[in-house]
Design a protein around this motif. Structure first.
Motif, PDB file in Angstrom:
ATOM      1  N   ALA A 116       0.796  -1.353  -0.220  1.00  0.00           N
ATOM      2  CA  ALA A 116      -0.132   0.094  -0.065  1.00  0.00           C
ATOM      3  C   ALA A 116       0.915   1.320   0.085  1.00  0.00           C
ATOM      4  O   ALA A 116       0.555   2.246  -0.564  1.00  0.00           O
ATOM      5  CB  ALA A 116      -0.906   0.025   1.161  1.00  0.00           C
TER       6      ALA A 116
ATOM      7  N   PRO B  57      -5.064   5.514  -5.476  1.00  0.00           N
ATOM      8  CA  PRO B  57      -5.895   5.261  -4.171  1.00  0.00           C
ATOM      9  C   PRO B  57      -6.574   3.992  -3.994  1.00  0.00           C
ATOM     10  O   PRO B  57      -6.429   3.539  -3.059  1.00  0.00           O
ATOM     11  CB  PRO B  57      -6.737   6.567  -4.330  1.00  0.00           C
ATOM     12  N   ARG B  58      -7.248   3.454  -5.196  1.00  0.00           N
ATOM     13  CA  ARG B  58      -8.020   2.403  -5.011  1.00  0.00           C
ATOM     14  C   ARG B  58      -7.138   1.213  -4.986  1.00  0.00           C
ATOM     15  O   ARG B  58      -7.538   0.160  -4.385  1.00  0.00           O
ATOM     16  CB  ARG B  58      -8.960   2.222  -6.149  1.00  0.00           C
TER      17      ARG B  58
ATOM     18  N   GLN C 277      -4.415   1.312  -3.428  1.00  0.00           N
ATOM     19  CA  GLN C 277      -3.962   1.448  -1.933  1.00  0.00           C
ATOM     20  C   GLN C 277      -4.884   0.764  -1.077  1.00  0.00           C
ATOM     21  O   GLN C 277      -4.841   0.033  -0.106  1.00  0.00           O
ATOM     22  CB  GLN C 277      -3.569   2.828  -1.397  1.00  0.00           C
ATOM     23  N   GLU C 278      -6.120   1.238  -1.336  1.00  0.00           N
ATOM     24  CA  GLU C 278      -7.462   0.595  -0.537  1.00  0.00           C
ATOM     25  C   GLU C 278      -7.614  -0.842  -0.554  1.00  0.00           C
ATOM     26  O   GLU C 278      -7.669  -1.296   0.637  1.00  0.00           O
ATOM     27  CB  GLU C 278      -8.651   1.508  -0.941  1.00  0.00           C
ATOM     28  N   ASP C 279      -7.335  -1.380  -1.696  1.00  0.00           N
ATOM     29  CA  ASP C 279      -7.671  -2.851  -1.813  1.00  0.00           C
ATOM     30  C   ASP C 279      -6.544  -3.377  -0.845  1.00  0.00           C
ATOM     31  O   ASP C 279      -6.694  -4.406  -0.311  1.00  0.00           O
ATOM     32  CB  ASP C 279      -7.459  -3.143  -3.323  1.00  0.00           C
TER      33      ASP C 279
ATOM     34  N   ARG D 222      -7.029  -3.239   2.746  1.00  0.00           N
ATOM     35  CA  ARG D 222      -8.293  -3.890   3.323  1.00  0.00           C
ATOM     36  C   ARG D 222      -7.912  -5.477   3.437  1.00  0.00           C
ATOM     37  O   ARG D 222      -8.228  -5.982   4.291  1.00  0.00           O
ATOM     38  CB  ARG D 222      -9.425  -3.945   2.142  1.00  0.00           C
TER      39      ARG D 222
ATOM     40  N   THR E  60      -4.694   5.318   7.231  1.00  0.00           N
ATOM     41  CA  THR E  60      -4.161   5.738   5.785  1.00  0.00           C
ATOM     42  C   THR E  60      -5.723   5.442   4.974  1.00  0.00           C
ATOM     43  O   THR E  60      -5.902   6.243   4.071  1.00  0.00           O
ATOM     44  CB  THR E  60      -3.556   4.472   5.116  1.00  0.00           C
ATOM     45  N   LEU E  61      -6.548   4.463   5.461  1.00  0.00           N
ATOM     46  CA  LEU E  61      -7.704   4.201   4.991  1.00  0.00           C
ATOM     47  C   LEU E  61      -8.777   5.451   4.975  1.00  0.00           C
ATOM     48  O   LEU E  61      -9.475   5.976   4.150  1.00  0.00           O
ATOM     49  CB  LEU E  61      -8.473   2.925   5.442  1.00  0.00           C
TER      50      LEU E  61
ATOM     51  N   LEU F 218      -7.878   8.289   2.772  1.00  0.00           N
ATOM     52  CA  LEU F 218      -8.073   7.923   1.375  1.00  0.00           C
ATOM     53  C   LEU F 218      -9.718   8.223   1.244  1.00  0.00           C
ATOM     54  O   LEU F 218     -10.203   8.846   0.304  1.00  0.00           O
ATOM     55  CB  LEU F 218      -7.981   6.571   0.984  1.00  0.00           C
ATOM     56  N   HIS F 219     -10.423   7.713   2.323  1.00  0.00           N
ATOM     57  CA  HIS F 219     -11.783   7.843   2.264  1.00  0.00           C
ATOM     58  C   HIS F 219     -12.335   9.480   2.404  1.00  0.00           C
ATOM     59  O   HIS F 219     -13.267   9.920   1.830  1.00  0.00           O
ATOM     60  CB  HIS F 219     -12.472   7.401   3.259  1.00  0.00           C
TER      61      HIS F 219
ATOM     62  N   ASP G 154     -13.149   4.080   9.986  1.00  0.00           N
ATOM     63  CA  ASP G 154     -11.728   3.848   9.904  1.00  0.00           C
ATOM     64  C   ASP G 154     -11.148   4.683  11.144  1.00  0.00           C
ATOM     65  O   ASP G 154     -10.118   3.916  11.932  1.00  0.00           O
ATOM     66  CB  ASP G 154     -11.149   3.766   8.732  1.00  0.00           C
TER      67      ASP G 154
END
Length: 267
Positions: free
Chosen positions: A117, A123-124, A126-128, A131, A167-168, A171-172, A184
């Motif tokens: 990440a 960003p997506r 990183q998010e994946d 998670r 970090t999440l 991003l959100h 989060d």
């Protein structure tokens, strides 16, 4: 090389929330507690440890002939329980778990995903990865064990989980996904209530935006009480002032991205 010289089947070392070793989906049966303790001690020290450190940390023993014999028995039992003679390697006097066993643990999956990440550009993506990291992190590290050695490792893994949640949340927040950002931030604060005060301010802002000013100020009151009760401290003046503005009805994210009070953080 024979089958006994390498790990065969699917290994999984669960250390977060529970502690068990699975081989092909079947839990390993430990012949003695000392063998299991030795495995988890070496899991917590992936670079290996010398025998005298191990004896002191695990069993509070000096490196005497009798203590060395206890170690040899525990080591033999560990290798036998895993049916893997190279489960613990020794080089230059340092004992370490075999790299394949370390790689098969939930903490290894957590830290691999976090590293990915940090290096990801989108960003997506990183998010994946984040998670995926958190899917491997369900609970405290080795909750059944005590001692300074496990506390140190526990704090390191806890910090990694907090990093993933924070970090999440960022991003959100950048994507204007306020409810997910709040979720989060709550999980980060539950994992470590002493995260930076700027993160508590962010959570207050999220609560004001997604619920109402009452939810934000109630969270502030609980946070203030926690600081007073647990560490005998009070929130920063900037946090106090921010809470008063929220109580007065300010919505911090309406016209511009939220900036923690008293910080130079533009996001």
């Amino acid at each position: 090389m024979t089958d006994g010289d390498r790990p065969t089947g699917d290994w999984l070392l669960r250390s977060l929330g529970q502690a068990e070793v699975l081989r092909g989906g079947v839990p390993v049966a430990w012949p003695a507690r000392s063998a299991e303790e030795l495995l988890w001690y070496l899991h917590a020290h992936p670079d290996g440890r010398y025998r005298h450190d191990l004896l002191r940390d695990l069993w509070d023993l000096e490196d005497t002939p009798a203590a060395a014999n206890r170690f040899r028995v525990a080591l033999h039992r560990l290798r036998h329980a895993l049916d893997f003679p190279e489960a613990v390697t020794e080089r230059g006097g340092r004992y370490a778990l075999h790299p394949d066993l370390l790689a098969a643990s939930d903490t290894a999956a957590l830290h691999r995903a976090l590293r990915g990440a940090r290096e990801a550009q989108l960003p997506r993506e990183q998010e994946d990865l984040l998670r995926r990291a958190l899917a491997s992190a369900d609970g405290e590290y080795l909750p059944h064990l005590t001692g300074e050695w496990v506390q140190e490792a526990r704090q390191a893994h806890r910090a990694a989980i907090v990093e993933a949640h924070l970090t999440l949340a960022r991003l959100h927040c950048a994507a204007h996904e306020c409810p997910l950002a709040a979720q989060d931030l709550v999980r980060a604060a539950q994992t470590d209530p002493l995260i930076g005060e700027d993160h508590h301010q962010r959570l207050m802002a999220c609560l004001a935006m997604t619920r109402d000013r009452y939810a934000a100020t109630e969270y502030y009151r609980r946070y203030r009480q926690y600081l007073l009760t647990e560490i005998g401290d009070t929130p920063l003046p900037e946090t106090v002032a921010f809470a008063e503005r929220l109580k007065g009805g300010e919505l911090p994210c309406v016209n511009a991205p939220f900036r923690p009070a008293g910080s130079g953080d533009p996001t």
